[in-house]
Design a protein around this motif. Structure first.
Motif, PDB file in Angstrom:
ATOM      1  N   LEU A 179     -81.266  43.954  79.068  1.00  0.00           N
ATOM      2  CA  LEU A 179     -80.751  43.537  77.555  1.00  0.00           C
ATOM      3  C   LEU A 179     -81.714  42.452  77.208  1.00  0.00           C
ATOM      4  O   LEU A 179     -81.126  41.905  75.598  1.00  0.00           O
ATOM      5  N   LYS A 180     -81.288  41.511  77.951  1.00  0.00           N
ATOM      6  CA  LYS A 180     -82.268  39.649  77.688  1.00  0.00           C
ATOM      7  C   LYS A 180     -83.065  39.623  76.325  1.00  0.00           C
ATOM      8  O   LYS A 180     -83.011  38.858  75.584  1.00  0.00           O
ATOM      9  N   THR A 181     -84.658  40.363  76.984  1.00  0.00           N
ATOM     10  CA  THR A 181     -85.327  40.402  75.843  1.00  0.00           C
ATOM     11  C   THR A 181     -85.088  40.724  74.452  1.00  0.00           C
ATOM     12  O   THR A 181     -85.426  40.245  73.426  1.00  0.00           O
ATOM     13  N   PRO A 182     -84.190  42.382  74.168  1.00  0.00           N
ATOM     14  CA  PRO A 182     -83.916  42.191  72.732  1.00  0.00           C
ATOM     15  C   PRO A 182     -83.645  41.239  72.113  1.00  0.00           C
ATOM     16  O   PRO A 182     -83.565  41.196  71.252  1.00  0.00           O
ATOM     17  N   LEU A 183     -82.543  40.732  73.366  1.00  0.00           N
ATOM     18  CA  LEU A 183     -81.456  39.634  72.350  1.00  0.00           C
ATOM     19  C   LEU A 183     -82.119  38.263  72.399  1.00  0.00           C
ATOM     20  O   LEU A 183     -81.826  37.868  70.995  1.00  0.00           O
ATOM     21  N   THR A 184     -82.793  37.936  73.090  1.00  0.00           N
ATOM     22  CA  THR A 184     -83.920  36.519  72.364  1.00  0.00           C
ATOM     23  C   THR A 184     -84.790  37.008  71.378  1.00  0.00           C
ATOM     24  O   THR A 184     -85.196  36.508  70.619  1.00  0.00           O
ATOM     25  N   SER A 185     -85.184  37.718  71.289  1.00  0.00           N
ATOM     26  CA  SER A 185     -85.404  38.886  69.893  1.00  0.00           C
ATOM     27  C   SER A 185     -84.939  38.024  68.423  1.00  0.00           C
ATOM     28  O   SER A 185     -85.049  37.331  67.748  1.00  0.00           O
ATOM     29  N   ILE A 186     -84.176  38.671  68.602  1.00  0.00           N
ATOM     30  CA  ILE A 186     -83.194  38.957  67.795  1.00  0.00           C
ATOM     31  C   ILE A 186     -82.087  37.621  67.453  1.00  0.00           C
ATOM     32  O   ILE A 186     -82.243  37.109  66.993  1.00  0.00           O
ATOM     33  N   LYS A 187     -81.797  36.390  68.250  1.00  0.00           N
ATOM     34  CA  LYS A 187     -82.047  34.856  68.082  1.00  0.00           C
ATOM     35  C   LYS A 187     -82.812  34.416  67.728  1.00  0.00           C
ATOM     36  O   LYS A 187     -83.545  33.600  66.693  1.00  0.00           O
ATOM     37  N   GLY A 188     -84.207  34.860  67.991  1.00  0.00           N
ATOM     38  CA  GLY A 188     -84.600  34.287  67.417  1.00  0.00           C
ATOM     39  C   GLY A 188     -85.167  34.637  65.724  1.00  0.00           C
ATOM     40  O   GLY A 188     -85.496  33.244  65.031  1.00  0.00           O
ATOM     41  N   PHE A 189     -85.554  36.504  65.652  1.00  0.00           N
ATOM     42  CA  PHE A 189     -85.377  35.955  64.235  1.00  0.00           C
ATOM     43  C   PHE A 189     -84.016  35.624  63.346  1.00  0.00           C
ATOM     44  O   PHE A 189     -83.959  35.072  62.366  1.00  0.00           O
ATOM     45  N   MET A 190     -82.561  35.773  63.632  1.00  0.00           N
ATOM     46  CA  MET A 190     -81.619  34.952  63.208  1.00  0.00           C
ATOM     47  C   MET A 190     -82.095  33.503  62.763  1.00  0.00           C
ATOM     48  O   MET A 190     -82.062  32.597  61.926  1.00  0.00           O
ATOM     49  N   ILE A 233     -73.433  37.158  69.133  1.00  0.00           N
ATOM     50  CA  ILE A 233     -75.012  36.830  69.753  1.00  0.00           C
ATOM     51  C   ILE A 233     -75.033  35.752  70.920  1.00  0.00           C
ATOM     52  O   ILE A 233     -75.626  36.394  72.303  1.00  0.00           O
ATOM     53  N   GLU A 234     -74.230  34.846  70.599  1.00  0.00           N
ATOM     54  CA  GLU A 234     -73.809  33.374  72.044  1.00  0.00           C
ATOM     55  C   GLU A 234     -72.945  34.592  72.735  1.00  0.00           C
ATOM     56  O   GLU A 234     -73.480  34.069  73.739  1.00  0.00           O
ATOM     57  N   ARG A 235     -71.564  35.012  72.235  1.00  0.00           N
ATOM     58  CA  ARG A 235     -71.085  36.220  73.631  1.00  0.00           C
ATOM     59  C   ARG A 235     -71.360  36.406  73.956  1.00  0.00           C
ATOM     60  O   ARG A 235     -71.508  36.735  75.303  1.00  0.00           O
ATOM     61  N   LEU A 236     -72.906  37.511  73.412  1.00  0.00           N
ATOM     62  CA  LEU A 236     -73.556  38.511  73.900  1.00  0.00           C
ATOM     63  C   LEU A 236     -74.496  37.780  75.339  1.00  0.00           C
ATOM     64  O   LEU A 236     -74.750  38.404  76.308  1.00  0.00           O
ATOM     65  N   ASN A 237     -74.396  36.586  74.588  1.00  0.00           N
ATOM     66  CA  ASN A 237     -75.268  36.088  75.650  1.00  0.00           C
ATOM     67  C   ASN A 237     -74.841  35.693  76.533  1.00  0.00           C
ATOM     68  O   ASN A 237     -75.859  35.833  77.671  1.00  0.00           O
ATOM     69  N   GLY A 238     -73.830  35.049  76.463  1.00  0.00           N
ATOM     70  CA  GLY A 238     -73.214  34.178  77.912  1.00  0.00           C
ATOM     71  C   GLY A 238     -72.484  35.646  78.708  1.00  0.00           C
ATOM     72  O   GLY A 238     -72.777  35.511  79.710  1.00  0.00           O
ATOM     73  N   LEU A 239     -72.719  36.396  78.472  1.00  0.00           N
ATOM     74  CA  LEU A 239     -72.213  37.875  79.078  1.00  0.00           C
ATOM     75  C   LEU A 239     -72.855  38.201  80.019  1.00  0.00           C
ATOM     76  O   LEU A 239     -72.865  39.164  80.747  1.00  0.00           O
ATOM     77  N   ILE A 240     -74.477  38.159  79.319  1.00  0.00           N
ATOM     78  CA  ILE A 240     -75.815  39.343  79.347  1.00  0.00           C
ATOM     79  C   ILE A 240     -76.201  38.086  80.879  1.00  0.00           C
ATOM     80  O   ILE A 240     -76.907  38.022  81.815  1.00  0.00           O
ATOM     81  N   THR A 241     -75.614  37.033  80.497  1.00  0.00           N
ATOM     82  CA  THR A 241     -76.242  35.247  81.582  1.00  0.00           C
ATOM     83  C   THR A 241     -75.249  36.244  83.323  1.00  0.00           C
ATOM     84  O   THR A 241     -75.394  35.355  83.795  1.00  0.00           O
ATOM     85  N   ASP A 242     -74.193  35.997  82.635  1.00  0.00           N
ATOM     86  CA  ASP A 242     -73.004  36.270  83.205  1.00  0.00           C
ATOM     87  C   ASP A 242     -73.347  37.530  84.617  1.00  0.00           C
ATOM     88  O   ASP A 242     -73.117  37.505  85.692  1.00  0.00           O
ATOM     89  N   LEU A 243     -74.193  39.082  83.793  1.00  0.00           N
ATOM     90  CA  LEU A 243     -74.479  39.540  85.048  1.00  0.00           C
ATOM     91  C   LEU A 243     -75.327  39.047  85.623  1.00  0.00           C
ATOM     92  O   LEU A 243     -76.015  40.043  86.505  1.00  0.00           O
ATOM     93  N   LEU A 244     -76.499  38.363  85.001  1.00  0.00           N
ATOM     94  CA  LEU A 244     -77.291  38.196  85.766  1.00  0.00           C
ATOM     95  C   LEU A 244     -77.319  37.161  86.820  1.00  0.00           C
ATOM     96  O   LEU A 244     -77.789  36.839  88.252  1.00  0.00           O
ATOM     97  N   ASP A 245     -76.017  36.335  86.187  1.00  0.00           N
ATOM     98  CA  ASP A 245     -76.032  35.201  87.718  1.00  0.00           C
ATOM     99  C   ASP A 245     -75.318  36.398  89.148  1.00  0.00           C
ATOM    100  O   ASP A 245     -75.585  36.036  90.004  1.00  0.00           O
ATOM    101  N   VAL A 246     -74.186  37.630  89.173  1.00  0.00           N
ATOM    102  CA  VAL A 246     -73.788  38.446  90.214  1.00  0.00           C
ATOM    103  C   VAL A 246     -74.744  38.789  90.389  1.00  0.00           C
ATOM    104  O   VAL A 246     -74.800  38.981  91.494  1.00  0.00           O
ATOM    105  N   SER A 247     -75.955  39.380  89.952  1.00  0.00           N
ATOM    106  CA  SER A 247     -77.331  39.732  90.456  1.00  0.00           C
ATOM    107  C   SER A 247     -77.974  39.721  91.062  1.00  0.00           C
ATOM    108  O   SER A 247     -78.193  39.799  92.595  1.00  0.00           O
ATOM    109  N   ARG A 248     -78.442  37.895  91.142  1.00  0.00           N
ATOM    110  CA  ARG A 248     -79.183  37.120  91.708  1.00  0.00           C
ATOM    111  C   ARG A 248     -77.991  36.888  92.965  1.00  0.00           C
ATOM    112  O   ARG A 248     -78.371  36.328  94.503  1.00  0.00           O
ATOM    113  N   ILE A 249     -76.697  36.531  93.071  1.00  0.00           N
ATOM    114  CA  ILE A 249     -75.641  36.644  94.114  1.00  0.00           C
ATOM    115  C   ILE A 249     -75.787  37.282  95.111  1.00  0.00           C
ATOM    116  O   ILE A 249     -75.793  36.996  96.101  1.00  0.00           O
TER     117      ILE A 249
END
Length: 511
Positions: free
Chosen positions: A301-312, A338-354
């Motif tokens: 999800l992080k990859t397309p979200l980064t593209s969406i942020k760039g297009f915006m 978009i920022e809220r979705l980015n925060g949720l994905i970041t939290d999921l990544l943190d959980v995965s790393r932990i």
């Protein structure tokens, strides 16, 4: 006790020596000794000696910064608590006997002598408490009361009840969906329930009367199990959630949680060992697959979200100047989403790393107070519904992962705003307690009931009431706790239903 050490250095080596002797004496005392700072909010503990750690079962890092009431847990209705609170309010000394609870949950009676410490101007700056464990004395007092003529009658009654209910208890044991074993002091199997036979593909003839380590061609000759039975259990403490992994013939590898207790009833049941075995192989595999899914999904999800942020961002640069206000409003709402979705994905990544043990700490030295105030300013700019009031200071530069501490503070502030929709103010307090910095984030919102307070830092936990009223995934506080743990600090909650919550965390001041 760095504040005491500073005064020592200013007044010469002789006084420094006397202070060293004083603190050596305090640490050598068999009585638990604590000192609280009366000039800071909530009178936090700033010093404890080794005896207090031993009495309470908590380590120094888990004690510093707390108010003394944390030792009472849920047992808040004691009269002794009101005596202590009144003495603190009036600046008096007091002596009480109070029920406290060790870190493992065991009750102990504490005889507390508390006295104020005043400066030259007569201002109460600290309170000192001297504590002794009087559990044995209280137990002896109770035993004297109970040792009367009715004791023999009660023993006879209970023996009769045990005999009458033996068959009933046996039927209950057979229906328990955990494997149960009862061993004698030499670790021979006295009995096992049907669930044990079905799980491990054995029968009663192969099990009852046999030495545990000889069962099934010595498949239970497990070193970790021996450590449990020979090394841990004889201390008379129950063994809880002892994890054992072993390869069994015919049924393959099993991951088990073992809980063991010594049974010390008089008569024919004396000195027996009860072992409950929970097979968590499938549950752990499901958790592993869920973690793998979260890791893959969040990365994808992080990859397309980064593209969406760039297009915006590109659209914002290319937008003509004569667009209606409605367009700008919609554009801003999309950015917020978009920022809220980015925060949720970041939290999921943190959980995965932990979960995978890959979370990294990049420590650097920074001004702690400035970091807190800048984080508050950024959060304030995003929230027009609340006012964030910051008080106190530490005056310190600390060595830690600044971005991770900012993440913790952002999460606590966001929660305080979200869960106090009907109030206007959020309070943040910064302080130094001994060799730790402490931050408290307080709201006057909905609060959290006692049952949910025990689980708020668990991964994906959300109270039933919050699920209905507030959006969220239940991972923010889990991430916060892991970050603070990785910094050798502690995080805890104080809350009352409908009266708001206060989240506190401390991190050590590294030299």
């Amino acid at each position: 006790m760095s504040s005491f050490n500073n005064s020592t250095s200013e007044n010469g080596s002789s006084r420094g020596l006397s202070f060293e002797l004083l603190f050596s004496a305090l640490n050598a005392s068999v009585s638990g000794i604590i000192i609280t700072d009366n000039l800071q909010p909530d009178n936090p503990i700033v010093y404890c000696n080794s005896a207090f750690e031993k009495i309470s079962g908590y380590t120094r890092s888990e004690i510093i910064g707390h108010n003394c009431r944390f030792l009472q847990g849920k047992d808040r209705s004691q009269r002794a608590r009101h005596v202590i609170a009144s003495a603190v309010e009036k600046g008096d000394s007091c002596r009480v006997e109070i029920r406290n609870y060790r870190k493992n949950g065991d009750l102990f009676w504490n005889e507390l002598f508390m006295a104020p410490v005043k400066d030259q101007a007569g201002v109460i700056t600290h309170f000192i408490g001297v504590q002794n464990d009087v559990t044995l004395r209280k137990k002896a007092d109770l035993d004297l009361v109970e040792q009367k003529s009715i004791m023999e009658e009660r023993v006879r009654e209970r023996t009769s009840e045990l005999k009458e209910s033996e068959a009933f208890l046996s039927s209950i044991i057979q229906t328990v969906r955990e494997s149960l074993l009862v061993l004698d002091p030499e670790f021979k199997v006295i009995s096992a329930n049907d669930h044990f036979f079905k799980t491990f593909k054995v029968n009663s003839q192969e099990t009852v009367g046999k030495l545990l380590y000889d069962l099934g061609n010595q498949q239970w000759n497990i070193e970790k199990l021996k450590d449990l039975l020979i090394g841990i259990l004889p201390t008379n403490n129950p063994v809880l959630d002892f994890e054992v992994e072993h390869e069994f013939p015919h049924i393959g590898k099993k991951l088990m949680l073992l809980n063991a207790y010594r049974i010390e009833l008089e008569g024919q049941y004396k000195d027996r060992i009860l072992i409950a075995i929970e097979d968590i192989t499938d549950r752990r595999e499901i958790e592993r697959r869920k973690d793998d899914f979260l890791s893959i999904a969040s990365h994808e999800l992080k990859t397309p979200l980064t593209s969406i942020k760039g297009f915006m961002q590109m659209l914002k640069r290319l937008q003509p100047g004569d667009l209606p206000d409605q367009y700008a409003t919609i554009f801003e709402k999309v950015n917020v989403a978009i920022e809220r979705l980015n925060g949720l994905i970041t939290d999921l990544l943190d959980v995965s790393r932990i979960q995978s043990g890959n979370i990294e700490i990049h420590k650097d030295t920074f001004d702690f107070d400035t970091m807190v105030k800048e984080t508050i300013e950024q959060m304030q700019s995003l929230s027009s519904s609340h006012i964030i009031v910051c008080t106190g200071s530490s005056g310190l530069r600390v060595t830690a992962d600044e971005q991770q501490i900012v993440q913790v503070l952002n999460n606590l502030l966001a929660n305080a705003i979200k869960y106090s929709p009907d109030s206007r103010e959020i309070y943040v307090h910064i302080s130094r307690v001994s060799d730790y910095v402490k931050v408290s984030v307080k709201d006057t919102g909905v609060g959290i009931n006692l049952e949910d307070q025990q689980r708020v830092f668990q991964r994906f936990f959300r109270g039933a009431e919050f699920q209905r009223k507030f959006a969220g995934m239940g991972i923010g506080l889990y991430v916060c706790e892991q970050i603070i743990k990785n910094h050798n600090g502690t995080i805890w909650l104080e809350s009352e239903k409908n009266h708001g919550s206060t989240f506190n965390f401390t991190i050590p001041i590294e030299p």
